[in-house]
Design an enzyme around this catalytic site. Structure first.
Site, PDB file in Angstrom:
ATOM      1  N   LYS A   1       0.855  -1.189   0.000  1.00 35.94           N
ATOM      2  CA  LYS A   1       0.000   0.000   0.000  1.00 35.94           C
ATOM      3  C   LYS A   1       0.889   1.237   0.000  1.00 35.94           C
ATOM      4  O   LYS A   1       1.768   1.388   0.859  1.00 35.94           O
ATOM      5  CB  LYS A   1      -0.857  -0.040   1.262  1.00 35.94           C
TER       6      LYS A   1
HETATM    7  O1  G3P Z   1      -9.469   1.942   4.839  1.00 38.85           O
HETATM    8  C1  G3P Z   1      -8.987   3.170   5.287  1.00 38.85           C
HETATM    9  C2  G3P Z   1      -9.365   3.326   6.692  1.00 38.85           C
HETATM   10  O2  G3P Z   1      -8.651   2.528   7.558  1.00 38.85           O
HETATM   11  C3  G3P Z   1      -9.552   4.687   7.165  1.00 38.85           C
HETATM   12  O3  G3P Z   1     -10.729   4.630   7.842  1.00 38.85           O
HETATM   13  O4  G3P Z   1     -12.493   5.363   9.328  1.00 38.85           O
HETATM   14  O5  G3P Z   1     -10.100   5.942   9.833  1.00 38.85           O
HETATM   15  O6  G3P Z   1     -11.292   7.019   7.956  1.00 38.85           O
HETATM   16  P1  G3P Z   1     -11.166   5.806   8.798  1.00 38.85           P
END
Ligand code: G3P
Length: 274
Positions: A97
């Protein structure tokens, strides 16, 4: 649409995969930090390499994204190659990634992400390009050779709400068609919601026959998961809680109770092999 679990927790991965329907795993440094802190809190010894290997095996052959932590081109490529060489032999399912752009204030690293994607892809290493917030970032990442591009739906919704001084909770639903405030449609650079961003990426890829998969990330609730599938996402990655919640409905619970209460012994006996 494929469903990935977005977590660094082996326990959550094992629970999700027990469903038999999981298609992959995404991790990032913040999710790994959370998982490592929880393990340490519970007094468990941590061997990071062994832990990653257990995650790779738990994925049962489905792809697992491991994120680089460097932010310059050379560092990201070096790290991507090391991670891939070290871990891909475990189960053949590592995806590296890479952020689309690692520039922060005062730096000019606008192309480091793209260059790293190109270099890793040319080595045959599959890349998931992360931190996508515009359709053009997705297009450029795909041109650089990314196999997956990850628009962050929930974080775009946060950004739009914050810019417009709105109060919200992290998992609050943000309508796919956007929100109007004071007679004006809220947006960010022509994107009216996180799912609109996913839809725009999917449309561009469809239009040009681009093979990279659109991976809807930062999914916070079940409506968003549904909206991602309606928007044409190839993959959605979501936390375990969202995946579990996607199976809930009060009428399902009620129906199970009523049917269970109505079972006559003669019918139950058949299922018990009597
Ligand atoms: O997949 C990306 C993720 O881990 C970010 O999620 O909810 O922290 O914006 P969030």
């Amino acid at each position: 649409m494929k469903i990935f679990i977005d977590t660094g927790s082996l326990e959550e991965i094992e629970e999700a995969y027990s469903s038999g329907i999981m298609d992959g795993i995404t991790t990032n440094p913040s999710l790994m930090k959370k998982a490592v802190e929880e393990l340490k809190k519970s007094g468990q010894m941590l061997d990071m390499e062994d832990y990653i290997k257990r995650i790779l095996k738990a994925a049962r052959g489905t792809p697992v994204s491991l994120e680089v932590t460097s932010s310059d081109y050379e560092g990201m490529v070096k790290e991507g190659i090391v991670l891939f060489k070290k871990f891909n032999p475990v189960a053949g399912n590592v995806v590296i990634k890479v952020p689309c752009n690692t520039s922060i204030e005062g730096q000019n690293r606008h192309f480091d992400g793209l260059k790293a994607i190109k270099a890793l892809s040319s080595e045959g290493i599959p890349v998931n390009c992360t931190l996508i917030f515009t359709p053009e970032q997705a297009l450029l990442a795909a041109k650089a050779g990314a196999k997956m591009v990850s628009p962050f739906a929930g974080r775009i919704d946060d950004f739009i709400r914050l810019k417009n001084s709105m109060h919200f909770g992290k998992s609050d639903y943000f309508p796919v068609q956007g929100i109007e405030k004071d007679g004006k449609k809220l947006e960010d650079n022509g994107v009216t919601s996180g799912i609109d961003l996913v839809a725009q990426c999917a449309e561009i890829f469809r239009y040009y026959g681009i093979n990279a998969e659109v991976l809807a990330a930062s999914i916070r609730n079940t409506r968003q998961l549904r909206d991602a599938s309606l928007a044409g996402a190839d993959i959605a990655t979501a936390p375990l809680e969202v995946i579990k919640a996607a199976m809930r409905h009060p009428k399902t619970v009620e129906g199970v109770k009523v049917f269970s209460a109505d079972v006559v012994p003669e019918y139950a006996a058949m299922g018990n092999g009597k």
